[in-house]
Scaffold this motif. Sequence first.
Motif, PDB file in Angstrom:
ATOM      1  N   THR A 147      -3.379  -3.933  -9.569  1.00 13.19           N
ATOM      2  CA  THR A 147      -3.331  -2.609  -8.789  1.00 13.19           C
ATOM      3  C   THR A 147      -4.721  -2.451  -8.565  1.00 13.19           C
ATOM      4  O   THR A 147      -5.867  -2.868  -9.029  1.00 13.19           O
ATOM      5  CB  THR A 147      -2.619  -1.757  -9.719  1.00 13.19           C
ATOM      6  N   SER A 148      -4.826  -1.407  -7.615  1.00 16.46           N
ATOM      7  CA  SER A 148      -6.229  -0.918  -7.330  1.00 16.46           C
ATOM      8  C   SER A 148      -6.827  -0.280  -8.298  1.00 16.46           C
ATOM      9  O   SER A 148      -7.915   0.007  -8.440  1.00 16.46           O
ATOM     10  CB  SER A 148      -6.093   0.002  -5.999  1.00 16.46           C
ATOM     11  N   ALA A 149      -6.090   0.167  -9.303  1.00 16.71           N
ATOM     12  CA  ALA A 149      -6.832   1.150 -10.584  1.00 16.71           C
ATOM     13  C   ALA A 149      -7.182  -0.119 -11.499  1.00 16.71           C
ATOM     14  O   ALA A 149      -8.168   0.426 -12.423  1.00 16.71           O
ATOM     15  CB  ALA A 149      -5.697   1.803 -11.141  1.00 16.71           C
TER      16      ALA A 149
ATOM     17  N   ARG B 256       0.953  -1.221   0.119  1.00 18.39           N
ATOM     18  CA  ARG B 256       0.001  -0.053   0.114  1.00 18.39           C
ATOM     19  C   ARG B 256       0.883   1.222  -0.088  1.00 18.39           C
ATOM     20  O   ARG B 256       1.907   1.465   0.753  1.00 18.39           O
ATOM     21  CB  ARG B 256      -0.952   0.057   1.449  1.00 18.39           C
TER      22      ARG B 256
ATOM     23  N   GLU C 179      -2.868   4.010  -2.881  1.00 21.85           N
ATOM     24  CA  GLU C 179      -3.318   2.909  -3.714  1.00 21.85           C
ATOM     25  C   GLU C 179      -2.573   1.676  -3.231  1.00 21.85           C
ATOM     26  O   GLU C 179      -1.852   1.535  -2.310  1.00 21.85           O
ATOM     27  CB  GLU C 179      -2.412   3.238  -5.090  1.00 21.85           C
TER      28      GLU C 179
ATOM     29  N   ARG D  95      -2.190   3.084 -13.497  1.00 19.52           N
ATOM     30  CA  ARG D  95      -1.631   1.751 -13.179  1.00 19.52           C
ATOM     31  C   ARG D  95       0.016   1.833 -13.237  1.00 19.52           C
ATOM     32  O   ARG D  95       0.427   1.405 -12.551  1.00 19.52           O
ATOM     33  CB  ARG D  95      -2.184   0.616 -14.158  1.00 19.52           C
TER      34      ARG D  95
ATOM     35  N   ILE E  45       1.409   3.419 -10.204  1.00 21.42           N
ATOM     36  CA  ILE E  45       1.400   2.572  -9.166  1.00 21.42           C
ATOM     37  C   ILE E  45       2.796   1.543  -9.392  1.00 21.42           C
ATOM     38  O   ILE E  45       3.380   1.445  -8.323  1.00 21.42           O
ATOM     39  CB  ILE E  45       0.208   1.806  -9.026  1.00 21.42           C
TER      40      ILE E  45
ATOM     41  N   ARG F  76      -2.770  10.134  -3.601  1.00 19.47           N
ATOM     42  CA  ARG F  76      -3.749   9.135  -3.589  1.00 19.47           C
ATOM     43  C   ARG F  76      -3.108   7.923  -2.685  1.00 19.47           C
ATOM     44  O   ARG F  76      -1.892   7.806  -3.087  1.00 19.47           O
ATOM     45  CB  ARG F  76      -4.011   8.862  -5.089  1.00 19.47           C
TER      46      ARG F  76
END
Length: 66
Positions: free
Chosen positions: A41-43, A17, A26, A55, A58, A24
């Motif tokens: 990824t969280s995206a 994390r 992520e 992405r 990240i 932001r």
Amino acid sequence: MAIKLTEHTYGTHVFMRLRLDNKRIEEIDAYITETGWTYHTSADNNPDFPKPEIRAQIIKAFHELY
């Protein structure tokens, strides 16, 4: 520069994390395979973000911090 908030490593799986430069928070799951790294990824699951751009940010931050 991005800031690592949490990191957990489980064999070939790394969870991180992080807070990006734009503040932001992520998350990324990275898996080491025989052919290289694989990422989730969280995206990837959020339709509100421009996926390829977020992405890439990240993944870049992950490699800078890992």
